[in-house]
Design a protein around this motif. Structure first.
Motif, PDB file in Angstrom:
ATOM      1  N   ALA A  11     -16.677 -33.269 -65.192  1.00  0.00           N
ATOM      2  CA  ALA A  11     -16.675 -33.892 -64.674  1.00  0.00           C
ATOM      3  C   ALA A  11     -17.519 -35.215 -65.123  1.00  0.00           C
ATOM      4  O   ALA A  11     -17.907 -34.955 -66.510  1.00  0.00           O
ATOM      5  CB  ALA A  11     -17.335 -33.395 -63.356  1.00  0.00           C
ATOM      6  N   ALA A  12     -17.546 -36.412 -64.531  1.00  0.00           N
ATOM      7  CA  ALA A  12     -17.711 -37.710 -64.906  1.00  0.00           C
ATOM      8  C   ALA A  12     -19.431 -37.724 -65.530  1.00  0.00           C
ATOM      9  O   ALA A  12     -19.434 -37.945 -66.711  1.00  0.00           O
ATOM     10  CB  ALA A  12     -17.486 -38.906 -64.056  1.00  0.00           C
ATOM     11  N   VAL A  13     -20.096 -37.630 -65.228  1.00  0.00           N
ATOM     12  CA  VAL A  13     -21.491 -37.413 -64.952  1.00  0.00           C
ATOM     13  C   VAL A  13     -22.119 -36.698 -64.953  1.00  0.00           C
ATOM     14  O   VAL A  13     -21.960 -35.556 -64.213  1.00  0.00           O
ATOM     15  CB  VAL A  13     -21.942 -38.690 -64.137  1.00  0.00           C
ATOM     16  N   LEU A  14     -22.884 -36.055 -66.171  1.00  0.00           N
ATOM     17  CA  LEU A  14     -23.924 -35.372 -66.673  1.00  0.00           C
ATOM     18  C   LEU A  14     -25.637 -36.070 -66.150  1.00  0.00           C
ATOM     19  O   LEU A  14     -26.074 -36.624 -66.622  1.00  0.00           O
ATOM     20  CB  LEU A  14     -24.345 -35.411 -68.305  1.00  0.00           C
ATOM     21  N   ASP A  72     -22.824 -37.771 -58.254  1.00  0.00           N
ATOM     22  CA  ASP A  72     -21.642 -37.994 -59.491  1.00  0.00           C
ATOM     23  C   ASP A  72     -19.765 -38.214 -58.795  1.00  0.00           C
ATOM     24  O   ASP A  72     -20.236 -38.358 -58.079  1.00  0.00           O
ATOM     25  CB  ASP A  72     -21.373 -37.075 -60.915  1.00  0.00           C
ATOM     26  N   ALA A  73     -19.232 -38.693 -60.063  1.00  0.00           N
ATOM     27  CA  ALA A  73     -17.447 -38.423 -59.213  1.00  0.00           C
ATOM     28  C   ALA A  73     -17.214 -38.052 -59.210  1.00  0.00           C
ATOM     29  O   ALA A  73     -16.069 -38.573 -58.406  1.00  0.00           O
ATOM     30  CB  ALA A  73     -16.825 -39.523 -60.389  1.00  0.00           C
ATOM     31  N   GLN A  74     -16.878 -36.843 -59.593  1.00  0.00           N
ATOM     32  CA  GLN A  74     -16.406 -35.869 -58.729  1.00  0.00           C
ATOM     33  C   GLN A  74     -17.017 -35.845 -57.602  1.00  0.00           C
ATOM     34  O   GLN A  74     -15.886 -34.991 -56.930  1.00  0.00           O
ATOM     35  CB  GLN A  74     -16.873 -34.402 -59.641  1.00  0.00           C
ATOM     36  N   GLY A  75     -17.940 -35.354 -57.169  1.00  0.00           N
ATOM     37  CA  GLY A  75     -18.137 -34.903 -56.035  1.00  0.00           C
ATOM     38  C   GLY A  75     -17.875 -35.965 -54.790  1.00  0.00           C
ATOM     39  O   GLY A  75     -17.774 -36.132 -53.502  1.00  0.00           O
ATOM     40  N   GLY A 280     -12.591 -36.216 -70.290  1.00  0.00           N
ATOM     41  CA  GLY A 280     -13.087 -36.417 -69.203  1.00  0.00           C
ATOM     42  C   GLY A 280     -12.925 -37.499 -68.572  1.00  0.00           C
ATOM     43  O   GLY A 280     -12.656 -38.395 -69.193  1.00  0.00           O
ATOM     44  N   TYR A 281     -13.624 -38.146 -67.335  1.00  0.00           N
ATOM     45  CA  TYR A 281     -13.660 -39.593 -66.992  1.00  0.00           C
ATOM     46  C   TYR A 281     -15.097 -39.847 -66.316  1.00  0.00           C
ATOM     47  O   TYR A 281     -15.736 -39.133 -65.097  1.00  0.00           O
ATOM     48  CB  TYR A 281     -12.429 -39.226 -65.890  1.00  0.00           C
ATOM     49  N   ASP A 282     -15.133 -41.292 -66.117  1.00  0.00           N
ATOM     50  CA  ASP A 282     -16.539 -41.737 -65.948  1.00  0.00           C
ATOM     51  C   ASP A 282     -15.695 -43.099 -65.817  1.00  0.00           C
ATOM     52  O   ASP A 282     -14.674 -43.780 -66.008  1.00  0.00           O
ATOM     53  CB  ASP A 282     -17.237 -41.572 -66.323  1.00  0.00           C
ATOM     54  N   THR A 283     -16.513 -43.970 -64.638  1.00  0.00           N
ATOM     55  CA  THR A 283     -16.549 -45.993 -65.012  1.00  0.00           C
ATOM     56  C   THR A 283     -16.269 -45.636 -66.345  1.00  0.00           C
ATOM     57  O   THR A 283     -16.032 -47.244 -66.037  1.00  0.00           O
ATOM     58  CB  THR A 283     -17.560 -46.016 -64.301  1.00  0.00           C
ATOM     59  N   SER A 284     -16.725 -45.890 -67.253  1.00  0.00           N
ATOM     60  CA  SER A 284     -17.179 -46.062 -68.783  1.00  0.00           C
ATOM     61  C   SER A 284     -16.101 -46.395 -69.219  1.00  0.00           C
ATOM     62  O   SER A 284     -15.809 -46.997 -69.807  1.00  0.00           O
ATOM     63  CB  SER A 284     -17.710 -45.657 -69.278  1.00  0.00           C
ATOM     64  N   VAL A 285     -14.476 -45.508 -68.869  1.00  0.00           N
ATOM     65  CA  VAL A 285     -13.367 -45.599 -69.215  1.00  0.00           C
ATOM     66  C   VAL A 285     -12.421 -46.431 -69.500  1.00  0.00           C
ATOM     67  O   VAL A 285     -12.017 -47.107 -70.137  1.00  0.00           O
ATOM     68  CB  VAL A 285     -12.551 -44.314 -68.719  1.00  0.00           C
ATOM     69  N   GLU A 286     -12.427 -47.908 -68.384  1.00  0.00           N
ATOM     70  CA  GLU A 286     -11.604 -48.382 -68.907  1.00  0.00           C
ATOM     71  C   GLU A 286     -12.433 -49.899 -69.430  1.00  0.00           C
ATOM     72  O   GLU A 286     -11.778 -50.296 -70.165  1.00  0.00           O
ATOM     73  CB  GLU A 286     -12.389 -49.352 -66.919  1.00  0.00           C
ATOM     74  N   SER A 287     -13.705 -50.033 -69.942  1.00  0.00           N
ATOM     75  CA  SER A 287     -14.597 -50.396 -70.590  1.00  0.00           C
ATOM     76  C   SER A 287     -13.838 -50.163 -72.164  1.00  0.00           C
ATOM     77  O   SER A 287     -13.574 -50.636 -72.878  1.00  0.00           O
ATOM     78  CB  SER A 287     -15.821 -51.335 -70.257  1.00  0.00           C
ATOM     79  N   VAL A 359      -8.554 -41.192 -57.573  1.00  0.00           N
ATOM     80  CA  VAL A 359      -9.378 -41.603 -56.480  1.00  0.00           C
ATOM     81  C   VAL A 359      -9.552 -42.377 -55.733  1.00  0.00           C
ATOM     82  O   VAL A 359     -10.331 -43.381 -56.360  1.00  0.00           O
ATOM     83  CB  VAL A 359     -10.369 -41.376 -58.070  1.00  0.00           C
ATOM     84  N   PRO A 360      -8.954 -42.477 -54.645  1.00  0.00           N
ATOM     85  CA  PRO A 360      -8.317 -44.161 -54.250  1.00  0.00           C
ATOM     86  C   PRO A 360      -9.503 -43.617 -53.157  1.00  0.00           C
ATOM     87  O   PRO A 360     -10.286 -42.668 -52.739  1.00  0.00           O
ATOM     88  CB  PRO A 360      -7.637 -43.817 -53.425  1.00  0.00           C
TER      89      PRO A 360
END
Length: 405
Positions: A11-14, A72-75, A280-287, A359-360
């Protein structure tokens, strides 16, 4: 325990209290063989289209969902998908969170049963024997979304007719996942790669994934060190072990972070020229991808996992079972498991497709539509099979994009 830990890690955020993240934003195969269905159940499928339309006008099936948290992103992804299904199918969802307290699992299950839930989806195998016993006593179905389940999980006890199995992660093929990661980074210019994972008891799938990753890159003349296991589960443990790995291999230019790569491994790489390959994936991946610090990421497809569970639940509630249930590809002994994929993001195009189709915000654009899911439910499609469902919930990112374009 070991399966739960790695599911969390993906999941994304710990949260501070755990090594990885997945509460409530809102405040099982009927023994596989027994649920195989009787002649009467098979006969009830006749006139399915008319029956399905009639069901939609009645009370919706009420399904509870238990996760560690929902913020978090998963939820968020899971709740968005459940909201979409609730708007487009004859289902209603209720949510509970254990907030990482395993002892709270049974009380969450009891709360959902008290609220009228006819079935419960648990994210993990937490306290599965006690939770399943509670559901069985109440005549409520129980299925696990983010863990595959084996007979060993029940320690020799009979899961009973209300247990609907688990869900195999990583697309059900660890070697294929390792190869996919290797292919995603093979042309990045890296020449020497290391890998770091939580201890094998915590992430039992890591060695097989990494072995395939290592073999594939070595076949392309890229040096890949043997996998290093962390000394513990905390952020400090992972970061110190990662720094030690880099210091011992001065020519290493990338690390496959299998110990919560974005949250625990990446901080140890900052200030160095070593790039990250992350599970893992979260919103920081793009940057991080745009800056070149991140070569690839990936994540469990939570929508596919929930879709698999919902189909199995509706079948059970309607007295139906797949004719091929006993022969399912991901079964573990007498336990019938579904499957969910694991998209790997190796390019900015992959990232855009992941954001658009995995994740749309609008579920109709996602990897499983209500119409596709209904086609794998026996009351909608008398010819539906478990193999059909597993194919739907294990489509690759490129398969999903092709289906939407």
């Amino acid at each position: 325990m070991k399966k739960k830990i790695i599911s969390l890690m993906m999941a994304a955020v710990l949260p501070v209290m755990m090594m990885a993240g997945c509460g409530s934003a809102d405040n099982t195969q009927s023994g596989s063989s027994e649920a195989a269905g009787t002649t009467a159940a098979q006969e009830s499928v006749a006139g399915t289209a008319e029956a399905a339309n009639t069901e939609k006008t009645g009370d919706p099936y009420k399904i509870g969902v238990v996760m560690y948290q929902w913020t978090d992103a998963q939820g968020t992804n899971i709740q968005n998908f459940c909201k979409y299904l609730q708007e487009n199918m004859n289902v209603e969802f209720e949510y509970e969170s254990t907030f990482y307290d395993d002892d709270a699992q049974v009380s969450c299950v009891e709360n959902l049963i008290s609220s009228g839930c006819q079935a419960i989806i648990s994210g993990y195998d937490t306290n599965i024997v006690a939770a399943m016993s509670t559901c069985a006593d109440a005549g409520v179905y129980y299925v696990v979304a983010l863990d595959h389940i084996t007979e060993d999980d029940f320690a020799g006890t009979d899961p009973g007719q209300y247990f609907l199995g688990g869900t195999k992660q990583f697309g059900g093929d660890l070697a294929a996942l390792g190869k996919e990661y290797a292919d995603a980074v093979a042309d990045s210019g890296i020449t020497n790669v290391g890998g770091i994972s939580f201890p094998a008891w915590a992430f039992s799938d890591a060695p097989e994934i990494y072995a395939s990753f290592q073999s594939e890159l070595q076949s392309k003349n890229i040096a890949v060190q043997d996998l290093t296991f962390t000394s513990g589960m905390t952020s400090d443990d992972v970061q110190q072990n990662t720094k030690d790995l880099i210091n011992q291999n001065s020519d290493m230019d990338a690390v496959f972070g299998m110990a919560s790569g974005l949250d625990y491994v990446y901080p140890a790489l900052q200030g160095s020229n070593v790039k990250l390959i992350a599970m893992g994936y979260d919103t920081s991946v793009e940057s991080l991808m745009n800056s070149g610090a991140l070569l690839a990421a990936g994540n469990n497809n939570h929508t596919q996992a929930i879709a698999s569970c919902v189909a199995r639940i509706i079948n059970a509630l309607e007295g139906n079972s797949y004719p091929d249930a006993a022969d399912g590809q991901y079964n573990e002994g007498s336990i019938v498991n579904g499957v969910a994929g694991y998209p790997v993001i190796g390019t900015t195009e992959d990232l855009q497709n992941y954001q658009n189709y995995v994740v749309p915000e609008n579920g109709a654009d996602g990897c499983v539509t209500a119409e596709e899911l209904e086609n794998c439910i026996i009351s909608y499609n008398a010819d539906a099979t478990l193999a059909d469902l597993n194919t739907l919930t294990n489509r690759s990112l490129s398969d999903i994009v092709a289906a939407r374009q």
